[in-house]
Design an enzyme around this catalytic site. Structure first.
Site, PDB file in Angstrom:
ATOM      1  CG  ASN A 124      -4.997  -8.861  -0.774  1.00 14.38           C
ATOM      2  OD1 ASN A 124      -4.116  -8.891   0.074  1.00 14.38           O
ATOM      3  ND2 ASN A 124      -5.772  -7.797  -0.943  1.00 14.38           N
TER       4      ASN A 124
ATOM      5  CG  PHE B 145     -11.966  -6.372   6.995  1.00 12.42           C
ATOM      6  CD1 PHE B 145     -10.734  -5.753   6.874  1.00 12.42           C
ATOM      7  CD2 PHE B 145     -13.062  -5.792   6.353  1.00 12.42           C
ATOM      8  CE1 PHE B 145     -10.573  -4.585   6.139  1.00 12.42           C
ATOM      9  CE2 PHE B 145     -12.905  -4.616   5.601  1.00 12.42           C
ATOM     10  CZ  PHE B 145     -11.660  -4.015   5.502  1.00 12.42           C
TER      11      PHE B 145
ATOM     12  NE  ARG C 185      -4.151  -6.802  -3.794  1.00  9.14           N
ATOM     13  CZ  ARG C 185      -4.519  -5.580  -3.429  1.00  9.14           C
ATOM     14  NH1 ARG C 185      -5.309  -4.874  -4.215  1.00  9.14           N
ATOM     15  NH2 ARG C 185      -4.105  -5.069  -2.288  1.00  9.14           N
TER      16      ARG C 185
ATOM     17  CE1 TYR D 250      -3.592  -2.890   5.648  1.00  8.21           C
ATOM     18  CE2 TYR D 250      -2.929  -4.759   6.990  1.00  8.21           C
ATOM     19  CZ  TYR D 250      -3.090  -4.162   5.747  1.00  8.21           C
ATOM     20  OH  TYR D 250      -2.743  -4.845   4.609  1.00  8.21           O
TER      21      TYR D 250
ATOM     22  CG  HIS E 197      -0.824  -2.528   1.611  1.00 11.69           C
ATOM     23  ND1 HIS E 197      -2.123  -2.155   1.856  1.00 11.69           N
ATOM     24  CD2 HIS E 197      -0.065  -1.411   1.769  1.00 11.69           C
ATOM     25  CE1 HIS E 197      -2.142  -0.856   2.169  1.00 11.69           C
ATOM     26  NE2 HIS E 197      -0.911  -0.389   2.126  1.00 11.69           N
TER      27      HIS E 197
ATOM     28  CE  LYS F 207      -1.932  -7.264   2.058  1.00 14.07           C
ATOM     29  NZ  LYS F 207      -3.406  -7.254   2.148  1.00 14.07           N
TER      30      LYS F 207
ATOM     31  CD  GLU G 253       0.031   2.819   3.311  1.00 12.12           C
ATOM     32  OE1 GLU G 253      -1.180   2.711   3.544  1.00 12.12           O
ATOM     33  OE2 GLU G 253       0.588   2.247   2.354  1.00 12.12           O
TER      34      GLU G 253
HETATM   35  P1  CMP Z   1      -4.946  -4.068   1.600  1.00 16.44           P
HETATM   36  O1  CMP Z   1      -4.737  -3.359   0.314  1.00 16.44           O
HETATM   37  O2  CMP Z   1      -3.734  -4.527   2.334  1.00 16.44           O
HETATM   38  O3  CMP Z   1      -5.772  -3.106   2.589  1.00 16.44           O
HETATM   39  C1  CMP Z   1      -6.593  -3.617   3.614  1.00 16.44           C
HETATM   40  C2  CMP Z   1      -6.816  -5.083   3.503  1.00 16.44           C
HETATM   41  O4  CMP Z   1      -7.936  -5.599   4.173  1.00 16.44           O
HETATM   42  C3  CMP Z   1      -7.062  -5.470   2.051  1.00 16.44           C
HETATM   43  O5  CMP Z   1      -5.875  -5.333   1.317  1.00 16.44           O
HETATM   44  C4  CMP Z   1      -7.579  -6.902   2.202  1.00 16.44           C
HETATM   45  O6  CMP Z   1      -6.557  -7.875   2.210  1.00 16.44           O
HETATM   46  C5  CMP Z   1      -8.222  -6.885   3.612  1.00 16.44           C
HETATM   47  N1  CMP Z   1      -9.663  -7.120   3.601  1.00 16.44           N
HETATM   48  C6  CMP Z   1     -10.295  -8.129   4.211  1.00 16.44           C
HETATM   49  N2  CMP Z   1     -11.615  -8.063   4.033  1.00 16.44           N
HETATM   50  C7  CMP Z   1     -11.849  -6.990   3.269  1.00 16.44           C
HETATM   51  C8  CMP Z   1     -13.022  -6.389   2.736  1.00 16.44           C
HETATM   52  N3  CMP Z   1     -14.247  -6.899   2.957  1.00 16.44           N
HETATM   53  N4  CMP Z   1     -12.881  -5.270   1.984  1.00 16.44           N
HETATM   54  C9  CMP Z   1     -11.659  -4.738   1.767  1.00 16.44           C
HETATM   55  N5  CMP Z   1     -10.504  -5.255   2.259  1.00 16.44           N
HETATM   56  C10 CMP Z   1     -10.594  -6.370   2.998  1.00 16.44           C
END
Ligand code: CMP
Length: 136
Positions: free
Chosen positions: A115, A60, A105, A52, A118, A12, A129
């Site tokens: 984070n 979010f 992470r 997404y 992904h 990311k 994906e």
């Molecule tokens: P990712 O694995 O990329 O999938 C969705 C992303 O949403 C997740 O990582 C996080 O970076 C982001 N995210 C932000 N807020 C939340 C939340 N409350 N719960 C889960 N994912 C979140």
């Protein structure tokens, strides 16, 4: 019996910005995940929203799409034994605060949004994906 799978990984914007691409790739290779394909791209917000879209009902979602399109990312196809689960273990929990020691992470994540990586959450989503980014 062997179970060779493919999964999708994204480095990311927060990790690309901090020059962590090579370190993250090293961790993947050390854990027997072969990088079959890799490219650096910069998504538009619409493309991030499309990627997404499973999260579109989440509070979010808008911030997530803005963030993923805020800078360059690296998308990769990983291949290896039980690659989906193997890579999820190496990534660690979504929120770096809850991630185990030595996971990507835990090592590099800054927050639940930033984070660093992904990964696909299932074999079905991995296929979707991978198809999203790599039209073989
Ligand atoms: P990712 O694995 O990329 O999938 C969705 C992303 O949403 C997740 O990582 C996080 O970076 C982001 N995210 C932000 N807020 C939340 C939340 N409350 N719960 C889960 N994912 C979140």
């Amino acid at each position: 019996m062997s179970n060779i799978e493919q999964t999708l990984s994204i480095i990311k914007p927060d990790a690309v910005e901090r020059n962590l691409i090579d370190e993250i790739k090293f961790i993947l290779k050390k854990n027997n995940l072969n990088i079959k394909d890799s490219k650096k791209i910069h998504l538009t917000k619409d493309e991030a929203a499309d990627f997404y879209k499973v999260h579109q009902s989440k509070p979010f979602y808008n911030d997530l799409c803005s963030y993923l399109s805020s800078g360059p990312i690296v998308v990769m196809v990983l291949e290896g034994e039980n690659a989906v689960l193997t890579y999820r273990k190496i990534m660690g929990a979504t929120d770096p605060k809850n991630a185990k020691d030595n996971t990507i992470r835990k090592l590099y994540g800054l927050s639940i949004d930033k984070n660093s990586v992904h990964g696909s959450d299932s074999k079905d989503n991995a296929k979707k994906e991978i198809d999203f980014f790599f039209k073989y």
